[in-house]
Motif scaffolding. Structure first.
Motif, PDB file in Angstrom:
ATOM      1  N   TRP A  45      -4.452   4.451   0.807  1.00 42.08           N
ATOM      2  CA  TRP A  45      -3.323   3.760   0.170  1.00 42.08           C
ATOM      3  C   TRP A  45      -2.018   4.135   0.886  1.00 42.08           C
ATOM      4  CZ3 TRP A  45       0.633   6.213  -2.729  1.00 42.08           C
ATOM      5  CH2 TRP A  45       1.394   5.383  -3.564  1.00 42.08           C
ATOM      6  N   ALA A  46      -1.872   5.420   1.209  1.00 38.97           N
ATOM      7  CA  ALA A  46      -0.677   5.883   1.928  1.00 38.97           C
ATOM      8  C   ALA A  46      -0.616   5.266   3.324  1.00 38.97           C
ATOM      9  CB  ALA A  46      -0.696   7.413   2.028  1.00 38.97           C
ATOM     10  N   MET A  47      -1.755   5.233   4.000  1.00 42.71           N
ATOM     11  CA  MET A  47      -1.845   4.674   5.355  1.00 42.71           C
ATOM     12  C   MET A  47      -1.407   3.220   5.386  1.00 42.71           C
ATOM     13  SD  MET A  47      -2.664   6.836   7.268  1.00 42.71           S
ATOM     14  CE  MET A  47      -3.797   7.859   8.033  1.00 42.71           C
ATOM     15  N   VAL A  48      -1.979   2.434   4.469  1.00 45.36           N
ATOM     16  CA  VAL A  48      -1.714   1.001   4.466  1.00 45.36           C
ATOM     17  C   VAL A  48      -0.237   0.739   4.176  1.00 45.36           C
ATOM     18  CG1 VAL A  48      -2.111  -1.078   3.062  1.00 45.36           C
ATOM     19  CG2 VAL A  48      -4.053   0.196   3.996  1.00 45.36           C
ATOM     20  N   GLN A  49       0.362   1.555   3.284  1.00 45.89           N
ATOM     21  CA  GLN A  49       1.783   1.349   3.019  1.00 45.89           C
ATOM     22  C   GLN A  49       2.656   1.768   4.187  1.00 45.89           C
ATOM     23  OE1 GLN A  49       3.207   2.281  -1.194  1.00 45.89           O
ATOM     24  NE2 GLN A  49       1.281   3.348  -0.879  1.00 45.89           N
ATOM     25  N   ALA A  50       2.309   2.908   4.794  1.00 41.82           N
ATOM     26  CA  ALA A  50       3.138   3.400   5.898  1.00 41.82           C
ATOM     27  C   ALA A  50       3.058   2.457   7.092  1.00 41.82           C
ATOM     28  CB  ALA A  50       2.686   4.797   6.299  1.00 41.82           C
ATOM     29  N   LEU A  51       1.898   1.851   7.291  1.00 40.46           N
ATOM     30  CA  LEU A  51       1.736   0.958   8.437  1.00 40.46           C
ATOM     31  C   LEU A  51       2.148  -0.472   8.105  1.00 40.46           C
ATOM     32  CD1 LEU A  51      -1.695   2.227   9.784  1.00 40.46           C
ATOM     33  CD2 LEU A  51       0.443   2.178  11.082  1.00 40.46           C
ATOM     34  N   GLY A  52       1.755  -0.937   6.933  1.00 41.51           N
ATOM     35  CA  GLY A  52       1.948  -2.343   6.602  1.00 41.51           C
ATOM     36  C   GLY A  52       1.122  -3.202   7.542  1.00 41.51           C
ATOM     37  N   ALA A  53       1.135  -4.510   7.281  1.00 44.69           N
ATOM     38  CA  ALA A  53       0.370  -5.407   8.141  1.00 44.69           C
ATOM     39  C   ALA A  53       0.891  -5.322   9.575  1.00 44.69           C
ATOM     40  CB  ALA A  53       0.459  -6.834   7.614  1.00 44.69           C
ATOM     41  N   GLY A  54       2.210  -5.135   9.713  1.00 44.79           N
ATOM     42  CA  GLY A  54       2.791  -5.065  11.056  1.00 44.79           C
ATOM     43  C   GLY A  54       2.265  -3.878  11.848  1.00 44.79           C
ATOM     44  N   GLY A  55       2.184  -2.727  11.189  1.00 43.50           N
ATOM     45  CA  GLY A  55       1.692  -1.529  11.874  1.00 43.50           C
ATOM     46  C   GLY A  55       0.224  -1.643  12.229  1.00 43.50           C
ATOM     47  N   LEU A  56      -0.553  -2.201  11.299  1.00 47.48           N
ATOM     48  CA  LEU A  56      -1.982  -2.403  11.592  1.00 47.48           C
ATOM     49  C   LEU A  56      -2.138  -3.366  12.775  1.00 47.48           C
ATOM     50  CD1 LEU A  56      -3.387  -2.660   7.950  1.00 47.48           C
ATOM     51  CD2 LEU A  56      -4.011  -0.916   9.642  1.00 47.48           C
ATOM     52  N   ALA A  57      -1.271  -4.390  12.807  1.00 47.42           N
ATOM     53  CA  ALA A  57      -1.326  -5.364  13.901  1.00 47.42           C
ATOM     54  C   ALA A  57      -1.024  -4.678  15.241  1.00 47.42           C
ATOM     55  CB  ALA A  57      -0.321  -6.485  13.649  1.00 47.42           C
ATOM     56  N   GLU A  58      -0.022  -3.806  15.246  1.00 47.50           N
ATOM     57  CA  GLU A  58       0.324  -3.096  16.496  1.00 47.50           C
ATOM     58  C   GLU A  58      -0.851  -2.257  16.983  1.00 47.50           C
ATOM     59  OE1 GLU A  58       3.743  -0.452  16.303  1.00 47.50           O
ATOM     60  OE2 GLU A  58       4.881  -2.144  15.466  1.00 47.50           O
TER      61      GLU A  58
END
Ligand code: PLP
Length: 492
Positions: free
Chosen positions: A288-301
């Motif tokens: 949950w922390a990971m997904v918030q810290a990254l967001g879709a943009g971070g996951l995309a990067e």
């Protein structure tokens, strides 16, 4: 050892000592099992999140309400990412295997709830993850396996569709498959399955948090009508520590069949969405922390970095004489096999390659060849899972691949002839004969694997696995793993 009263700092020192036994989890040297984002601050965040919820019991989200909030938010994020409407609901499970097991259990119970009896079928391609074999075994479904093309690793949609029948409780397609990174024909299969009322699970355990940012893919998620459930592992390309996966299901009533509830004992009423009872909230909080810290943009990067590295590595392998990449891999992983279009002297055996890579400090997974139901053979391969951090070590990794290939070019694949001959005399190859624990250990010893040791070279072991009847190979590997955790014999 029996005097177990050790000062905390000494315990930790011992633990750190034990950790020296482990393969490196960071830096991209292990090309399976671990998913390194390359961002140390994310690891710190995950550790802090786990620590913050360490004392909770995820069993009861009415007592520990943060658990429900985190799970709801993660399911929500995933549902949007995978194009689910409001009728898509879900759970966070302990990992891909549990998500797959629960998808099958739900489908089995839905099949039974329709008033049917007998044994339902689970329809899969031969490249489907082994977790579905486990599910069929645990929940007593008959596994119906459709062969894939040994050249491309892809199942044909028609071959799957032909097997759709009233006894099929669930058909599984992969996005992509683990062994060859093949994106199965999701749309075609789902359309046909929907027309005969068979539910479809998309196993996106490995691809789920990477493929949304892969360009030019056909639809593979809930955007496809007929897809009824989907699994995606947060502890893979969601960069969470191990223990987190999301399982989404279309339709509330259907999803409720996933639950186990009982009031029929004198203890607390049990209502479990997943297989465990008491459970850690740690992996949930970390993901949950990971997904918030990254967001879709971070996951995309991060997916972008893994993708660039994958494309580069596929090019490197294709340029190595004697090797080829299997099929057209989709996502940050691929399989390598020997190029049988060139003379034997130029071929590179993938398992010899993997053993040679170890000498250059890289751990590449060995995958055995497989005889399929239609008489074709999937070739033995070496598997590479590529992570964002791989991009940073591309020159070194590419160099190791080229050198390892040079080292073993023309070396024939390991064979198990000698072992098989020895076994033929022992009678163990006769149908239905199973060694007991001591006989299995003796057999392992005869092939150079003594108690508690792991072989340096894996190619001969894989050759043995391929050559033995599967039940015997499975029994021997069980013995190998079981002996790894057996305490030493007590001294009198
Ligand atoms: C990893 C994986 C699984 C199983 O996941 P675990 O987290 O290892 O239990 C299932 N399907 C696919 C395609 C996978 O890659």
């Amino acid at each position: 050892m029996n005097e177990w009263k050790i000062a905390p700092q000494d315990v930790l020192e011992r633990l750190n000592g034990l950790r020296q036994l482990d393969a490196p989890t960071h830096g991209g040297r292990v090309l399976s099992y671990v998913y390194d984002s390359g961002r140390a601050e994310l690891d710190e965040l995950a550790a802090a999140a786990i620590r913050a919820v360490q004392p909770l019991n995820g069993l009861d989200p009415t007592t520990f309400r943060s658990v429900a909030v985190m799970e709801r938010e993660l399911v929500g994020f995933s549902r949007t990412l995978f194009h689910g409407d409001d009728d898509v609901v879900g759970s966070i499970t302990s990992g891909g295997t549990e998500s797959c097991l629960l998808a099958v259990k739900t489908a089995r119970d839905a099949w039974r709830a329709d008033g049917r009896s007998g044994r339902p079928q689970l329809l899969v391609a031969s490249t489907v993850h082994a977790a579905f074999q486990k599910a069929a075994h645990y929940f007593e479904l008959d596994l119906v396996v459709v062969p894939v093309s040994p050249v491309t690793g892809a199942p044909s949609a028609e071959a799957i569709i032909e097997r759709l029948a009233a006894d099929v409780a669930l058909v599984v397609v992969s996005a992509p498959s683990y062994p060859t990174a093949t994106l199965d024909p999701v749309t075609e299969v789902a359309a046909a399955a929907a027309s005969v009322g068979v539910p479809v699970h998309v196993d996106a355990c490995i691809g789920g948090f990477a493929l949304p940012w892969w360009p030019d893919l056909p639809a593979w998620d809930f955007a496809v009508p007929g897809v009824t459930s989907l699994s995606a592992d947060l502890h893979k390309y969601g960069y969470s520590p191990k223990g987190a996966s999301v399982l989404l299901q279309r339709g509330r009533d259907r999803q409720r069949l996933q639950y186990f509830a009982t009031t029929r004992w004198p203890g607390y009423p049990v209502v479990n969405s997943t297989m465990l009872g008491s459970k850690s909230a740690g992996p949930l909080a970390a993901s949950w922390a990971m997904v918030q810290a990254l967001g879709a943009g971070g996951l995309a990067e991060l997916a972008g970095a893994a993708r660039r590295a994958t494309i580069a590595l596929v090019e490197v392998v294709e340029a190595i004489d004697g090797l080829r990449v299997v099929g057209g891999p989709v996502g940050p992983l691929f399989a390598v096999t020997s190029d049988d279009d060139v003379d034997e002297a130029r071929r590179v055996d993938p398992h010899r390659l993997a053993d040679a890579m170890r000498r250059y400090g890289f751990i590449v997974q060995l995958q055995p060849g497989l005889a399929q139901g239609d008489g074709t053979r999937m070739p033995p391969t070496a598997h590479l899972t590529v992570t964002p951090v791989t991009e940073r070590i591309l020159p070194e990794l590419s160099d190791a691949l080229r050198r390892a290939a040079d080292d073993v070019r023309g070396v024939p694949a390991a064979r198990a002839d000698e072992v098989l001959q020895a076994l033929a005399g022992s009678g163990l190859l006769a149908e239905g004969v199973m060694p007991d624990s001591d006989a299995a250990a003796a057999l392992l010893g005869a092939v150079g694997i003594s108690d508690g040791s792991v072989p340096e070279e894996m190619a001969p072991l894989l050759a043995l696995v391929e050559a033995l009847p599967a039940p015997l190979a499975e029994r021997l590997l069980t013995e190998l793993l079981a002996r790894l955790v057996e305490p030493e014999a007590q001294r009198a």
